[in-house]
Design a protein around this motif. Structure first.
Motif: not given
Length: 313
Positions: A123-125, A198-200, A217-221
């Motif tokens: 999340r924090s590249k 990261v690929d996703e 948040k919804t996308i990540m979870k």
């Protein structure tokens, strides 16, 4: 999936037989001192008679056949030097609970710390958590484990006031060896989860979700973490190998009465039957771990098929 699991099980059994054969044959090339507790006190006739009674003068194929027959009857023989004439399985049964508990505890710690670290890195590249996690992973993978295990024991026992040696009756003494054992898997889980996430994040369906206004948040979870975790599941049983490899040194370092320390002890004392049995058990754990990795991945996502060439989703 059942067809694939059956095929992999057969392959695993064949691999295990090959490993047993190689280890068995190599041990038969070792000096015969490993079969006697008081070798220096025996004359040639006594040594010859003892080797004859143990079947060690038979041709190697005959010895190997007898060992497999013994194995099928649920016996790994008796200890020769470590605890003379005591069944190997009885000795291992005394040691295994400590190793199992410590191994499972270390893997639980690794999951609790490694997965959040991998998620934070994705999340924090190029920001703090990504740089911190990358530095941690590089350190753990580049520096020999024996070095940072020793540094942890030397300095953290002093800084935190923790016991330097293990004691079953003192729960506090479990902390350092268990945490040390988890470090390799923390780095392992964080590295792979970051890579898959990261690929996703770079896939078209994520860009579409963002264009539709779905919050981050919804996308990540619900999308990124969930889809990234599926291929990573296959590495969870495989990480048993990291735990096993680490426990061999950790248990010796902290005087833990487990199977890792036992293996080092019996190698040093040349108890060939014990070495043979422990190598067999560790090999079986590693092979079964690889098999269950694929099965777990299929259970997580039934769309994955291993029966088609190259797999499919």
């Amino acid at each position: 999936m059942l067809k694939y699991a059956a095929k992999r099980l057969i392959q695993s059994l064949v691999t295990l037989v090959i490993i047993i054969t190689i280890v068995f044959s190599l041990l038969r090339l070792m000096p015969v001192e490993g079969y006697f507790q008081n070798f220096d006190k025996l004359d040639k006739n006594q040594i010859h008679a003892a080797l004859l009674s143990m079947g060690l003068l038979d041709p190697l194929p005959v010895q190997l056949k007898n060992f497999f027959v013994q194995l099928l009857h649920g016996s790994l023989g008796n200890s020769l030097i470590y605890r003379p004439n005591v069944p190997v399985l009885d000795i291992i049964a005394d040691k295994a609970p400590v190793s199992i508990f410590m191994g499972l505890a270390s893997m639980a710690i690794a999951l609790l710390l490694g997965l959040p670290l991998g998620t934070a890195m994705a999340r924090s590249k190029a920001k703090f958590w990504d740089k911190f996690g990358t530095a941690f992973i590089v350190f753990v993978t580049a520096v020999p484990a024996a070095v940072y295990y020793l540094l942890i024991q030397v300095y953290f026992t002093d800084w935190l006031g923790l016991p330097i040696l293990f004691s079953e009756s003192d729960p506090v003494s479990w902390i350092l060896p268990t945490v040390s054992l988890s470090l390799g898997n923390i780095a392992y889980y964080a590295m792979w989860l970051r890579r898959y996430m990261v690929d996703e994040l770079n896939k078209d369906y994520i860009r579409l979700a963002r264009a539709k206004g779905v919050d981050s948040k919804t996308i990540m979870k619900k999308h990124v973490f969930r889809n990234a975790f599926v291929p990573m599941v296959q590495y969870l049983p495989t990480s048993l190998l990291y735990t096993i490899a680490g426990s061999i040194y950790i248990e010796s370092l902290y005087s833990v009465p487990g199977m890792g320390g036992l293996l080092v002890n019996v190698i040093q004392r040349q108890d060939n039957n014990m070495v043979q049995a422990l190598v067999l058990i560790y090999s079986a754990i590693g092979i079964v771990g690889l098999l269950f990795g694929d099965i777990l991945m299929n259970l997580m996502d039934p769309r994955i098929s291993f029966e088609k060439k190259g797999g499919a989703r």
